[in-house]
Design a protein around this motif. Sequence first.
Motif, PDB file in Angstrom:
ATOM      1  N   MET A 170       0.848  -1.194   0.000  1.00  0.00           N
ATOM      2  CA  MET A 170       0.000   0.000   0.000  1.00  0.00           C
ATOM      3  C   MET A 170       0.886   1.248   0.000  1.00  0.00           C
ATOM      4  O   MET A 170       1.940   1.267   0.621  1.00  0.00           O
ATOM      5  N   ARG A 171       0.415   2.274  -0.699  1.00  0.00           N
ATOM      6  CA  ARG A 171       1.116   3.554  -0.751  1.00  0.00           C
ATOM      7  C   ARG A 171       0.799   4.350   0.508  1.00  0.00           C
ATOM      8  O   ARG A 171      -0.341   4.377   0.967  1.00  0.00           O
ATOM      9  N   THR A 230       6.116   3.177  -0.215  1.00  0.00           N
ATOM     10  CA  THR A 230       5.347   1.934  -0.244  1.00  0.00           C
ATOM     11  C   THR A 230       5.670   1.133   1.009  1.00  0.00           C
ATOM     12  O   THR A 230       6.845   0.887   1.299  1.00  0.00           O
ATOM     13  N   GLU A 261      -3.640   5.299  -1.025  1.00  0.00           N
ATOM     14  CA  GLU A 261      -4.240   4.625  -2.180  1.00  0.00           C
ATOM     15  C   GLU A 261      -5.709   4.387  -1.976  1.00  0.00           C
ATOM     16  O   GLU A 261      -6.208   4.361  -0.895  1.00  0.00           O
TER      17      GLU A 261
END
Length: 80
Positions: A13-14, A31, A80
Motif C-alpha cells: 500500500m502507498r 510503499t 491509495e
Amino acid sequence: YGQYIQSVLKPQMRVRAINTYEKVAKGSLGTYYGTNSGKPPCFVIWDQDLGSDVTWLPGAPEDKKSHAYWVFWHNLEIVE
C-alpha cells in the motif's frame, strides 16, 4: 490513530509521512512492505533516496535499500 493504521495497512500500500521522523520528511511518499516487533515497526521504501542503511525486511525490493526507513504507525497515512 496508530491502531487504526496498524489494522488496515497491508504490504504494497502507498503511504505518506504525516510528520517528519528522522530522515523521513513530512509529505514523503513511499510503499509499505511490512512490520516486525521492533521500534519503530513499519518498513517503508520511500520514493526518494534517503541514503539509509537500515535493517532489511525480506521481500522488499533489494535495489531500493538506500530508500528504506522504519517509522511508527502514527507517522503514516494511507494514500491509495
